[in-house]
Design a protein around this motif. Structure first.
Motif, PDB file in Angstrom:
ATOM      1  N   HIS A 380       0.488  -1.066  11.655  1.00  0.00           N
ATOM      2  CA  HIS A 380       0.022   0.169  11.007  1.00  0.00           C
ATOM      3  C   HIS A 380       1.103   0.772  10.116  1.00  0.00           C
ATOM      4  O   HIS A 380       0.821   1.319   9.052  1.00  0.00           O
ATOM      5  CB  HIS A 380      -0.471   1.174  12.051  1.00  0.00           C
ATOM      6  CG  HIS A 380       0.617   1.728  12.913  1.00  0.00           C
ATOM      7  ND1 HIS A 380       1.036   1.102  14.061  1.00  0.00           N
ATOM      8  CD2 HIS A 380       1.396   2.822  12.771  1.00  0.00           C
ATOM      9  CE1 HIS A 380       2.024   1.801  14.599  1.00  0.00           C
ATOM     10  NE2 HIS A 380       2.267   2.846  13.835  1.00  0.00           N
ATOM     11  N   GLN A 381       2.347   0.595  10.532  1.00  0.00           N
ATOM     12  CA  GLN A 381       3.448   1.139   9.735  1.00  0.00           C
ATOM     13  C   GLN A 381       3.654   0.316   8.458  1.00  0.00           C
ATOM     14  O   GLN A 381       3.912   0.867   7.389  1.00  0.00           O
ATOM     15  CB  GLN A 381       4.722   1.156  10.570  1.00  0.00           C
ATOM     16  CG  GLN A 381       5.739   2.128  10.032  1.00  0.00           C
ATOM     17  CD  GLN A 381       6.938   2.272  10.938  1.00  0.00           C
ATOM     18  OE1 GLN A 381       7.053   1.566  11.940  1.00  0.00           O
ATOM     19  NE2 GLN A 381       7.827   3.171  10.590  1.00  0.00           N
ATOM     20  N   ALA A 382       3.506  -0.999   8.601  1.00  0.00           N
ATOM     21  CA  ALA A 382       3.617  -1.874   7.436  1.00  0.00           C
ATOM     22  C   ALA A 382       2.519  -1.549   6.425  1.00  0.00           C
ATOM     23  O   ALA A 382       2.760  -1.494   5.213  1.00  0.00           O
ATOM     24  CB  ALA A 382       3.530  -3.335   7.872  1.00  0.00           C
ATOM     25  N   GLN A 383       1.323  -1.280   6.945  1.00  0.00           N
ATOM     26  CA  GLN A 383       0.215  -0.917   6.046  1.00  0.00           C
ATOM     27  C   GLN A 383       0.534   0.365   5.296  1.00  0.00           C
ATOM     28  O   GLN A 383       0.310   0.467   4.085  1.00  0.00           O
ATOM     29  CB  GLN A 383      -1.079  -0.739   6.853  1.00  0.00           C
ATOM     30  CG  GLN A 383      -1.678  -2.070   7.277  1.00  0.00           C
ATOM     31  CD  GLN A 383      -2.785  -1.908   8.315  1.00  0.00           C
ATOM     32  OE1 GLN A 383      -2.787  -0.951   9.098  1.00  0.00           O
ATOM     33  NE2 GLN A 383      -3.711  -2.843   8.331  1.00  0.00           N
ATOM     34  N   ALA A 384       1.067   1.333   6.034  1.00  0.00           N
ATOM     35  CA  ALA A 384       1.412   2.601   5.393  1.00  0.00           C
ATOM     36  C   ALA A 384       2.512   2.411   4.353  1.00  0.00           C
ATOM     37  O   ALA A 384       2.438   2.941   3.242  1.00  0.00           O
ATOM     38  CB  ALA A 384       1.842   3.613   6.451  1.00  0.00           C
ATOM     39  N   MET A 385       3.517   1.621   4.700  1.00  0.00           N
ATOM     40  CA  MET A 385       4.616   1.393   3.743  1.00  0.00           C
ATOM     41  C   MET A 385       4.105   0.745   2.457  1.00  0.00           C
ATOM     42  O   MET A 385       4.516   1.088   1.354  1.00  0.00           O
ATOM     43  CB  MET A 385       5.677   0.478   4.363  1.00  0.00           C
ATOM     44  CG  MET A 385       6.618   1.173   5.320  1.00  0.00           C
ATOM     45  SD  MET A 385       7.699  -0.019   6.152  1.00  0.00           S
ATOM     46  CE  MET A 385       8.970  -0.238   4.892  1.00  0.00           C
ATOM     47  N   LEU A 386       3.196  -0.200   2.622  1.00  0.00           N
ATOM     48  CA  LEU A 386       2.685  -0.896   1.442  1.00  0.00           C
ATOM     49  C   LEU A 386       1.801   0.023   0.595  1.00  0.00           C
ATOM     50  O   LEU A 386       1.840  -0.026  -0.635  1.00  0.00           O
ATOM     51  CB  LEU A 386       1.904  -2.149   1.851  1.00  0.00           C
ATOM     52  CG  LEU A 386       2.748  -3.280   2.445  1.00  0.00           C
ATOM     53  CD1 LEU A 386       1.857  -4.414   2.919  1.00  0.00           C
ATOM     54  CD2 LEU A 386       3.758  -3.795   1.423  1.00  0.00           C
ATOM     55  N   SER A 387       1.020   0.850   1.277  1.00  0.00           N
ATOM     56  CA  SER A 387       0.148   1.774   0.535  1.00  0.00           C
ATOM     57  C   SER A 387       0.977   2.749  -0.284  1.00  0.00           C
ATOM     58  O   SER A 387       0.709   3.001  -1.453  1.00  0.00           O
ATOM     59  CB  SER A 387      -0.742   2.577   1.487  1.00  0.00           C
ATOM     60  OG  SER A 387      -1.432   1.720   2.346  1.00  0.00           O
ATOM     61  N   LEU A 388       1.995   3.280   0.385  1.00  0.00           N
ATOM     62  CA  LEU A 388       2.861   4.222  -0.318  1.00  0.00           C
ATOM     63  C   LEU A 388       3.629   3.493  -1.430  1.00  0.00           C
ATOM     64  O   LEU A 388       3.772   4.001  -2.539  1.00  0.00           O
ATOM     65  CB  LEU A 388       3.821   4.876   0.683  1.00  0.00           C
ATOM     66  CG  LEU A 388       4.806   5.881   0.131  1.00  0.00           C
ATOM     67  CD1 LEU A 388       4.084   7.048  -0.524  1.00  0.00           C
ATOM     68  CD2 LEU A 388       5.712   6.418   1.234  1.00  0.00           C
ATOM     69  N   GLY A 389       4.074   2.294  -1.128  1.00  0.00           N
ATOM     70  CA  GLY A 389       4.812   1.508  -2.119  1.00  0.00           C
ATOM     71  C   GLY A 389       3.988   1.220  -3.359  1.00  0.00           C
ATOM     72  O   GLY A 389       4.501   1.194  -4.480  1.00  0.00           O
TER      73      GLY A 389
END
Lengths: 420, 250
Positions: A380-389
Motif C-alpha cells: 500500500h505504501q509503494a502504491q502511494a509513493m508511485l501515485s504521488l511520484g
C-alpha cells in the motif's frame, strides 16, 4: 434564462464608469446567450446547479495581522498582492523597476484608453462566464512589465475567500513588453461558500518570457469559474504549471494563442481530487502562425467519488506550418467510483506539422510496484509513493527552486490528506 | 541459508524451471551460469516473488522459512535481495525518499528504531561514495535517466544500505564497462562475510575474475546440470555452452 444571468445584466446597467463600453457589449452578448444545460457540449459534464443560490456582493474588508501572516509564504520571497473576496489590498513594499501595478479605477485618461484597447484582446467572446465578468466589470488590476525589464522576484497573486455566500468577480490584465521577463504565482485559497468568477488576460510581447505557477487550492464549498487567456508574441515563451484541487464546482478555461511565429508554450497541468469534488479543465491552444511549439502535459489523480473533466483542444491554423504540438494526458483513478472524462481534440489545417496527442487512464505500473516492494516497501505504501511520484514528476521539472519546494510540499501534504 | 528443492516454475503455461535444486550455506558465493533461456533470470524472479511466475511444485526456504509463502516485501525483510538485471526507472520518486522508506520498512519489520534523518543521510552518502555514484543521484528520481552502469551501482548502493543475508545478482555485469564492473565487484567483495551469501547469475565468466565463487553451477533447460568449483567457469568460457549439450547427447 437563468436568474443569475438576468441579475448580471440588470446589475451591469447600474454601474457607471469609463469601462461601460466593455459592459455594454457584454450585456448584448449575454442577452443573446442561453444558460448551459446538459446538452451544451462545453458544459456537458459540469452541472451548474450549485450556482443557483442567492449570492450577496462581497464587501471590502481587512484581515488581522495574524490572518495575514497565515497567507505569508516567506520561502517564496515573493512580492505579494492579496485580494480578499475580490478586493485588492494595498500593496506593501517597493516595486521592482519596470513593474507597474494599476487598478483600472486609478488610471489616467491616457492609460484608460490603452487599457480599453487591451481588454478583450485575448478573451474569446463566446465564453459565457467571460461575458458575465465583462458585464459586471467595475475594476481590476493591470500588471505591466516594461520592455526589457527582467523581474526575477516572483509576483504572487493571492485570492482568498473569507465571506460566505458572496459572489466575487475579479479581473487581472497582465502585459509583458518585448524582451520582458516575469514570474507570476497565483495562489487561490478559501473554505467558505463563495462563487468566484475570474478572468485573466495576458499578453506577452516579442521575446518575452512568463513563468507561471497557479495553485487552485480552494476547498469544497468554494465554487470557481476561471478564464485564463494568454496571447504570445513572436518568440515569446510561456512556462506554466497549474496544480488544482477540486471543489463542488471548479472550472478553468485555459487558452493560449500563438499569434506570432516561433513562440513556445510549456504547459503542465495537474489535479488531485477526492471526496465528491469536481475539476474541469478546458484548454484551447490556437496556433495561428508558423513555427510555434506547444508541449502540454496533464496529469490527474482522482480518488473516492471525485470527477475530472478534461477537454484539450489544439487548433492549428492553415498558416501555422512547422508547428510542433504535443498533448499528453494521464489520469490515475484511485477508486472504482472515481471518474474522468478526457477528450483531446486536434484540429489541423496545415500540412507540415508535428502533432501528437495521447490520453490514458492508467493503473500503476506493475514493474515499478514490484521494484519498490522488493526492497521491503509494503504494497500500500509503494502504491502511494508511485501515485504521488506520478504527480511529483512534473513539479520536479520546475526550474524555480523555491516555487518547486513549495508546490512539492503542498502536493505531498494534499496527497497524504487524501490517503486518510 | 538458501535451500531450493526440486523447484518447478512456469510463466503462463510455459515451464521454465524444471526441478532445480540448490543449497547455499552461510558465507558462500555461488555462481549460476548458463546459456540464454536456461531459466537464470526466472530463478531470481521466482525467489524474489515477482508476479507472473507460478511455482507448480518444489520448495525454497531462507533460514528455514518458506520463501514462497511470503509477500515480495516480506522476503526482503527476511533478508533476500535481488539486484535486478534491468532496474526500473521511477520518475517522481526520489532515490533518497525511496531508500529511506525501504530502510524504515526494514526497521519496522525487525522491531527496531529507524535511524534518524541525519544518520540515514550519512549512511546514504557513505554508500554513494563506496559505489562511486555522485551524491546528486540521491536527489534524482529512482534510476531516472541513469546510464546502465549507474543503475547497477544504484543496485549495489541499495544492497549496502539494506545489508541483506542473501544477495542474488541477476546478470549485474551485463552492459557494464570494466570500471563499473570493478566497482560492482568491489561492492560485493566488501560485503562478503561468514553470515552473508551470494548467488551470482551471469552469462559470462568475466565478473568471476573479480568475485571469486566457491561454487559454479551450470543451468540448462531449467535444471542444474553440472556443479564444480571456480575452474568450471573457466572451462565454460573456453568451450562455450554448446559443449554441454554435445556431451549430454553423446
Amino acid at each position: 434564462m437563468s436568474e443569475l444571468l438576468t441579475k448580471a445584466i440588470a446589475k451591469s446597467e447600474q454601474v457607471n464608469n469609463y469601462l461601460h463600453p466593455v459592459r455594454d457589449q457584454a450585456r448584448s452578448r449575454l442577452a443573446a446567450s442561453s444558460w448551459p444545460n446538459r446538452k451544451t457540449e462545453a458544459w456537458r459534464y459540469t452541472p451548474l446547479r450549485a450556482l443557483e443560490q442567492s449570492w450577496q456582493p462581497s464587501v471590502p474588508s481587512t484581515l488581522s495581522d495574524e490572518a495575514l501572516a497565515r497567507l505569508d509564504l516567506p520561502q517564496l520571497g515573493s512580492l505579494d498582492l492579496i485580494w480578499l473576496d475580490g478586493h485588492l489590498q494595498a500593496v506593501e513594499g517597493q516595486l521592482p523597476e519596470g513593474l507597474s501595478l494599476s487598478r483600472f479605477s486609478d488610471l489616467s485618461s491616457d492609460h484608460r484608453q490603452s487599457l480599453m484597447q487591451q481588454l478583450g484582446q485575448t478573451k474569446p467572446e463566446h465564453h459565457l462566464f467571460g461575458n458575465i465578468n465583462d458585464a459586471m466589470l467595475e475594476d481590476g488590476l493591470w500588471i505591466d512589465v516594461a520592455p526589457n525589464a527582467q523581474i526575477t522576484q516572483p509576483i504572487r497573486l493571492v485570492f482568498a475567500a473569507t465571506q460566505a455566500m458572496t459572489e466575487v468577480q475579479s479581473r487581472v490584465l497582465v502585459t509583458l513588453g518585448d524582451n520582458a521577463v516575469a514570474h507570476i504565482v497565483e495562489h487561490h485559497l478559501g473554505e467558505v461558500r463563495q462563487w468566484q468568477n475570474q478572468v485573466f488576460e495576458l499578453s506577452l510581447g516579442n521575446h518575452a518570457r512568463l513563468d507561471h505557477q497557479a495553485l487552485y487550492a480552494q476547498q469544497q464549498e468554494c465554487l470557481f469559474i476561471g478564464g485564463w487567456h494568454c496571447a504570445l508574441g513572436q518568440s515569446a515563451e510561456l512556462n506554466s504549471l497549474v496544480l488544482a484541487q477540486g471543489s463542488q464546482l471548479k472550472r478553468i478555461n485555459f487558452d493560449v494563442l500563438h499569434r506570432h511565429q516561433h513562440a513556445s508554450a510549456n504547459l503542465d497541468q495537474m489535479y488531485l481530487l477526492a471526496g465528491k469534488d469536481l475539476f474541469d479543465l478546458h484548454s484551447c491552444i490556437e496556433h495561428e502562425q508558423a513555427n510555434g511549439q506547444t508541449n502540454q502535459r496533464v496529469r490527474g489523480l482522482v480518488a473516492d467519488q471525485a470527477r475530472a473533466v478534461f477537454n484539450g483542444r489544439i487548433h492549428i491554423h492553415q498558416d501555422a506550418q512547422k508547428t510542433a504540438a504535443a498533448l499528453n494526458t494521464r489520469t490515475l483513478l484511485l477508486s472504482s467510483q472515481a471518474e474522468v472524462d478526457a477528450k483531446p481534440e486536434l484540429e489541423i489545417y496545415a500540412d507540415d506539422v508535428r502533432c501528437a496527442h495521447g490520453a490514458t487512464v492508467s493503473q500503476l505500473d506493475d514493474q515499478s510496484l514490484n521494484y519498490l516492494r522488493s526492497r521491503g516497501v509494503a504494497k500500500h505504501q509503494a502504491q502511494a509513493m508511485l501515485s504521488l511520484g506520478f504527480m511529483q514528476e512534473l513539479v520536479a521539472d520546475l526550474k524555480h527552486e523555491s516555487a518547486r519546494n513549495w508546490l512539492q510540499s503542498y502536493l505531498k501534504q494534499a496527497f497524504w490528506a487524501l490517503q486518510e | 541459508m538458501l535451500k531450493i528443492d526440486q523447484l518447478f516454475a512456469q510463466i503462463e503455461d510455459k515451464g521454465i524451471l524444471k526441478g532445480l535444486s540448490l543449497d547455499v550455506k552461510p558465507g558462500e558465493v555461488h555462481a549460476i551460469m548458463g546459456p540464454n533461456g536456461a531459466g537464470k533470470s526466472t530463478l531470481g524472479n521466482v525467489l524474489s516473488g515477482r508476479d507472473g511466475y507460478e511455482v507448480t511444485s518444489g520448495s525454497a526456504s531462507l533460514d528455514g522459512k518458506d520463501l514462497l509463502a511470503m509477500e515480495i516485501e516480506e522476503r526482503s525483510h527476511a533478508g533476500l535481495f535481488l539486484a535486478f538485471q534491468y532496474p526500473v526507472e521511477i520518475p517522481g520518486v526520489s532515490n533518497l525518499e525511496f531508500l529511506k522508506t525501504a530502510i524504515e520498512a526494514h526497521c519496522q519489520a525487525k522491531g527496531v528504531e529507524p535511524p534518524s534523518s541525519a544518520e540515514f543521510l550519512k549512511q546514504a552518502r557513505q554508500a554513494c561514495k563506496q559505489v562511486n555514484l555522485p551524491q546528486e543521484f540521491l536527489k534524482r528520481g529512482v534510476n531516472e535517466g541513469f546510464s546502465g552502469g549507474e543503475k547497477k551501482r544504484n543496485e549495489m548502493l541499495q544492497m549496502m544500505l539494506l545489508q541483506p543475508k542473501l544477495c542474488i545478482l541477476d546478470e549485474t555485469d551485463s552492459g557494464l564497462d570494466i570500471d563499473a564492473l570493478q566497482t560492482v565487484a568491489k561492492g560485493v567483495n566488501d560485503m562478503r562475510s561468514p553470515e552473508r551469501s551470494f548467488v551470482i547469475i551471469t552469462h559470462y565468466q568475466r565478473l568471476l575474475d573479480y568475485i571469486k565463487p566457491d561454487f559454479v553451477h551450470v543451468l540448462s533447460d531449467g535444471q542444474i546440470v553440472r556443479s564444480g568449483d571456480a575452474s568450471l567457469a573457466l572451462e565454460l568460457e573456453k568451450l562455450g555452452y554448446g559443449w554441454l549439450n554435445a556431451e549430454e547427447s553423446a
